[in-house]
Structures are given as structure tokens and as C-alpha cells.
Enzyme design. Structure first.
Site, PDB file in Angstrom:
ATOM      1  N   CYS A  86      -0.668   7.127 -20.476  1.00  0.00           N
ATOM      2  CA  CYS A  86      -2.033   7.540 -20.625  1.00  0.00           C
ATOM      3  C   CYS A  86      -1.945   9.109 -20.591  1.00  0.00           C
ATOM      4  O   CYS A  86      -1.764   9.558 -21.691  1.00  0.00           O
ATOM      5  CB  CYS A  86      -2.712   6.905 -19.318  1.00  0.00           C
ATOM      6  SG  CYS A  86      -4.208   6.762 -19.781  1.00  0.00           S
ATOM      7  N   HIS A 176      -1.870   1.160 -19.386  1.00  0.00           N
ATOM      8  CA  HIS A 176      -0.964   1.445 -18.010  1.00  0.00           C
ATOM      9  C   HIS A 176      -0.035   0.345 -17.965  1.00  0.00           C
ATOM     10  O   HIS A 176      -0.313  -1.140 -17.449  1.00  0.00           O
ATOM     11  CB  HIS A 176      -2.035   1.310 -16.855  1.00  0.00           C
ATOM     12  CG  HIS A 176      -2.846   2.827 -16.838  1.00  0.00           C
ATOM     13  ND1 HIS A 176      -2.237   3.758 -16.132  1.00  0.00           N
ATOM     14  CD2 HIS A 176      -4.075   3.175 -17.179  1.00  0.00           C
ATOM     15  CE1 HIS A 176      -3.189   5.050 -15.865  1.00  0.00           C
ATOM     16  NE2 HIS A 176      -4.222   4.466 -16.826  1.00  0.00           N
ATOM     17  N   GLU A 178       2.138  -0.174 -15.626  1.00  0.00           N
ATOM     18  CA  GLU A 178       2.686  -0.096 -14.014  1.00  0.00           C
ATOM     19  C   GLU A 178       1.565  -1.425 -13.404  1.00  0.00           C
ATOM     20  O   GLU A 178       1.920  -1.829 -12.328  1.00  0.00           O
ATOM     21  CB  GLU A 178       2.426   1.131 -13.301  1.00  0.00           C
ATOM     22  CG  GLU A 178       1.116   1.940 -13.259  1.00  0.00           C
ATOM     23  CD  GLU A 178       0.739   2.727 -14.321  1.00  0.00           C
ATOM     24  OE1 GLU A 178      -0.060   3.542 -14.204  1.00  0.00           O
ATOM     25  OE2 GLU A 178       0.874   2.345 -15.316  1.00  0.00           O
ATOM     26  N   SER A 230       7.899   0.854  19.054  1.00  0.00           N
ATOM     27  CA  SER A 230       6.540   0.166  19.280  1.00  0.00           C
ATOM     28  C   SER A 230       6.494  -1.134  19.189  1.00  0.00           C
ATOM     29  O   SER A 230       5.609  -1.659  19.418  1.00  0.00           O
ATOM     30  CB  SER A 230       5.508   0.795  18.100  1.00  0.00           C
ATOM     31  OG  SER A 230       5.859   0.231  16.987  1.00  0.00           O
ATOM     32  N   GLY A 231       7.825  -1.639  18.523  1.00  0.00           N
ATOM     33  CA  GLY A 231       7.635  -3.176  18.204  1.00  0.00           C
ATOM     34  C   GLY A 231       7.044  -3.500  16.899  1.00  0.00           C
ATOM     35  O   GLY A 231       7.144  -4.537  16.219  1.00  0.00           O
ATOM     36  N   GLY A 232       6.613  -2.417  15.955  1.00  0.00           N
ATOM     37  CA  GLY A 232       6.031  -2.574  14.705  1.00  0.00           C
ATOM     38  C   GLY A 232       7.381  -2.764  13.817  1.00  0.00           C
ATOM     39  O   GLY A 232       8.611  -2.234  14.128  1.00  0.00           O
ATOM     40  N   VAL A 233       7.213  -2.955  12.398  1.00  0.00           N
ATOM     41  CA  VAL A 233       8.465  -3.004  11.657  1.00  0.00           C
ATOM     42  C   VAL A 233       9.110  -1.671  11.355  1.00  0.00           C
ATOM     43  O   VAL A 233      10.350  -1.596  11.413  1.00  0.00           O
ATOM     44  CB  VAL A 233       7.962  -3.811  10.354  1.00  0.00           C
ATOM     45  CG1 VAL A 233       9.041  -3.914   9.303  1.00  0.00           C
ATOM     46  CG2 VAL A 233       7.378  -5.315  10.440  1.00  0.00           C
TER      47      VAL A 233
END
Length: 395
Positions: A86, A176, A178, A230-233
Site C-alpha cells: 500500500c 493489504h 496481511e 502473578s499467575g498470569g501466562v
């Protein structure tokens, strides 16, 4: 990361498109490492990364406006394959001696591309005479091609929808590739990387895991690392990679503020202590947090109180341990990109909620950020590699 860390990479020059991150996702899905660099620092990025190919992104800007963004000349002097998308196609044409005009019919949405002739980029995908759906979003358009280019596909509103200079391996598209609305777009990007640039697709999460472990060992040596879990991923995968690299030199601190889901903290503690044999301190600070939050209703004030208490609690526990030289953090690549300012601000200021406040400076620690090159789905893939359960990864 040193410039030798990724010998086969793609540089994406970002001109400000909202979907530039999608280009990076498609390149990585094709098994190739890439980095997004704003156009202002693209020359520096080119020298640092030493890429094997370059992709120029779209932009809300207009190439015909004075002072609109350009690609550094070094890209065209390098002899590397270039794919302009583009705005990227338009600036490539202007910089190589073609013409772009504005004021043409604005085109946004689905369009159909007619392939006029065969092209190396279409190999195994499109053939002459075929028709394919693509997604357009542009106001300006190319009106004269630079020497060496020819049109390989057109749409009803874009006579220069797909252009190629096969000799120099320059390709430009008005649509585009993508976005998912261009069904074959990911394959076109894959063809550019593999067939045209000759890059193997060997960027994988198992290879990344090995490399990350080596780099953490080299960075940390025999020093100590602490990590806020934190226990998050993100923080979990970062902690497990650091643990794999330096073992008992890592201590994780879980500040339990009493605001997690029911039994969540206990589940995290059980998994990390029992399954991974990781040194984890579980700090029950629920009374402290809930006491200070009592009667506060403004969300931003709550966030500030939680942030301040988290830092104070974390700092107290770290001091009890005798401190550490390094702080492990689960910073991801989108945090790094989002903090890059187009107006030329500081290039890497991580968003506040991802940073453990001013802790590294206050405690004179260096950061260990093993995930800072990765997107979220890549982090989840490493989590699976490390044996994290799906219930955890899918959070």
C-alpha cells in the site's frame, strides 16, 4: 539482543499503519523472525538486524504530501528483496523514479484482482488469467512505474494493483495481504520470504526456548534473580524460562493481594512448587490491600493504590531475601512496539501496568526479559513446550 541473534530475519519498516503488527504475525507464522522498526529509525534498525529482506508497511499518510515518510535509501542500495504494501508500494515507486497521485477514487474493502502474467511471487499459488479476492484501503495510487517494473495484476480501480521488478526482487501491492480479508495474503508473504528472499522457516518456539535459556545464563552468570509471579501466562512463562536457565538462583514472589479469583493463588503455588520445584514465596497481603482500598471507588485511584502496595510488599520481601541483581519480567513484544513513539519520543518505555513500577532503579537491579521478542500466542506456545496445562495457558 545482539545482531547475530537472528541471522535470518526480516525488517518491517513501519509507516504508521494500524495493521503493521499483522505483517509481523504473518512473517512469524511463516517461521521467520522479524522486527518492526519505525521509519525514523529504520536505518539504525537495518544495521542492527542485518536482515535478509525488507517489508514496507502501509500508512495513513499520503506520499504526495511534503515531509511524508520515506524508506531509508540504504534499503534500495542493499540489493535485498523488498515488498512494499500500500503506502509502502507508493513510497517505493516515488523513491525509485515513478509517480503517485492523490485525489483518485478512494478504495476501501473487498476487491478482485486479475492476474495478467506469471510472477515468481505467485509460484504454486496464482496463475495468469486467474482472479482472487483482496482487501483494499487507499486514497492515493501509483500512476507511473519506475524503470524495471511491470504490472503483474490489476483490479477494476487499481491499474497498478500488483507490480514487480523481478530482476531486483522488488514487489509492490496496492492491497493489504496481511489481513484475513485477503485469503491468500499470508501465502503471498510466505512466498516472498521463502521463494524470493530464500529464508528458511526455522524460527520455532522450541528453538527460541533453547536460545533464551542460553542468553539468560550468559546475562545472569552466577547472580540472583527475583521475579514477581502473578499467575498470569506472561510472568509464569518468563519465570519458567529463567528457572530452566539458572535453577535455584531464581526466587519468585507471589504477592497475594486478595483480589484474585477464588483459590487461584493456591493453585499457582501448588503448580510451581510441586510440579516445577521452583523456589516460590507466597506472601498473603490481602488484609493490607483490602484495608487500603476500603471506601475508594475511583478506578484510577484504586489502580495507583494497588500498584504502590504491590511495589512496597515486593520490595520488603526482596530485602528479606537479601536482594538480587536481576529482576525477571514478562514484557512482550507488543508492549515494546506500543511504547515506540512516532513523534520521536523514547524508543522503549514499557507501558506502566507491565512494569513493576520504578523497582529496577530503586533496587539497582537489571531486567531479565526473556519474552520481549514474542507475541502472546508465541508465549502460549512456549508455555506448552514447558508443560504448562491448557487450563492455565488459555486464560
Amino acid at each position: 539482543m545482539t545482531q547475530t541473534a537472528h541471522p535470518d530475519s526480516v525488517l518491517i519498516v513501519d509507516f504508521g499503519s494500524q495493521v503493521t503488527q499483522l505483517i509481523a504475525r504473518r512473517v512469524r507464522e511463516a517461521g521467520v523472525y522479524c522486527e518492526i522498526v519505525p521509519f525514523q529509525s529504520a536505518e539504525e534498525g537495518f544495521h542492527r538486524l542485518q536482515p535478509k529482506a525488507v517489508i514496507l508497511s502501509g500508512s495513513p499518510a499520503s506520499t504526495v504530501d511534503e515531509g511524508s515518510p520515506r524508506a531509508p535509501q540504504i534499503i534500495f542500495d542493499s540489493g535485498l528483496p523488498v515488498f512494499g504494501i500500500c503506502y509502502g508500494q507508493q513510497t517505493m515507486c516515488m523513491q525509485l523514479g515513478g509517480k503517485v497521485e492523490s485525489g483518485h477514487h478512494r478504495e476501501f474493502g473487498r476487491a478482485f484482482l486479475d492476474v495478467d502474467r506469471d510472477c515468481q511471487l505467485f509460484e504454486g499459488l496464482w496463475s495468469s488469467g486467474s482472479r482472487h479476492q483482496v482487501w483494499m484501503s487507499h486514497g492515493d495510487r501509483v500512476t507511473a512505474l519506475p524503470d524495471g517494473f511491470e504490472v503483474v495484476a490489476t483490479s477494476s480501480n487499481a491499474p497498478y494493483a500488483f507490480i514487480a521488478d523481478e530482476k531486483r526482487k522488488y514487489y509492490g501491492v496496492q492491497f493489504h495481504p496481511e489481513v484475513v480479508h485477503t485469503p491468500d495474503g499470508a501465502k503471498l508473504i510466505g512466498n516472498f520470504i521463502h521463494n524470493i528472499a530464500g529464508i528458511k522457516g526455522d524460527w520455532s518456539m522450541s528453538a527460541y526456548r533453547q536460545k533464551a535459556v542460553e542468553q539468560i545464563r550468559a546475562q545472569v552468570g552466577d547472580k540472583r534473580v527475583i521475579c514477581a509471579l502473578s499467575g498470569g501466562v506472561d510472568s509464569s512463562v518468563a519465570a519458567l524460562l529463567i528457572h530452566e536457565a539458572v535453577g535455584d538462583q531464581l526466587t519468585c514472589i507471589l504477592v497475594d493481594h486478595g483480589l484474585m479469583r477464588k483459590d487461584e493463588a493456591a493453585g499457582v503455588v501448588a503448580m510451581f512448587r510441586e510440579h516445577y520445584n521452583l523456589h516460590l514465596l507466597h506472601v498473603d497481603a490481602a488484609d493490607r490491600f483490602i484495608g487500603e482500598l476500603e471506601g475508594v471507588s475511583d478506578p484510577e485511584t484504586k489502580r495507583k493504590i494497588i500498584g504502590r502496595l504491590f511495589i512496597e510488599t515486593f520490595e520488603e520481601e526482596a530485602k528479606k531475601l537479601g536482594g538480587a541483581d536481576f529482576l525477571g519480567q514478562g514484557t512482550l513484544y507488543p508492549d515494546v512496539i506500543e511504547s515506540v513513539s512516532f513523534t520521536g519520543g523514547p524508543s522503549v518505555t514499557i507501558k506502566s501496568h507491565h512494569n513493576v513500577g520504578g523497582l529496577p532503579e530503586r533496587m539497582k537491579m537489571q531486567l531479565v526479559e526473556p519474552l520481549r521478542e514474542l507475541f502472546k500466542d508465541e508465549v502460549r506456545a512456549i508455555g506448552r513446550e514447558l508443560g504448562l496445562p491448557d487450563s492455565f495457558i488459555g486464560r
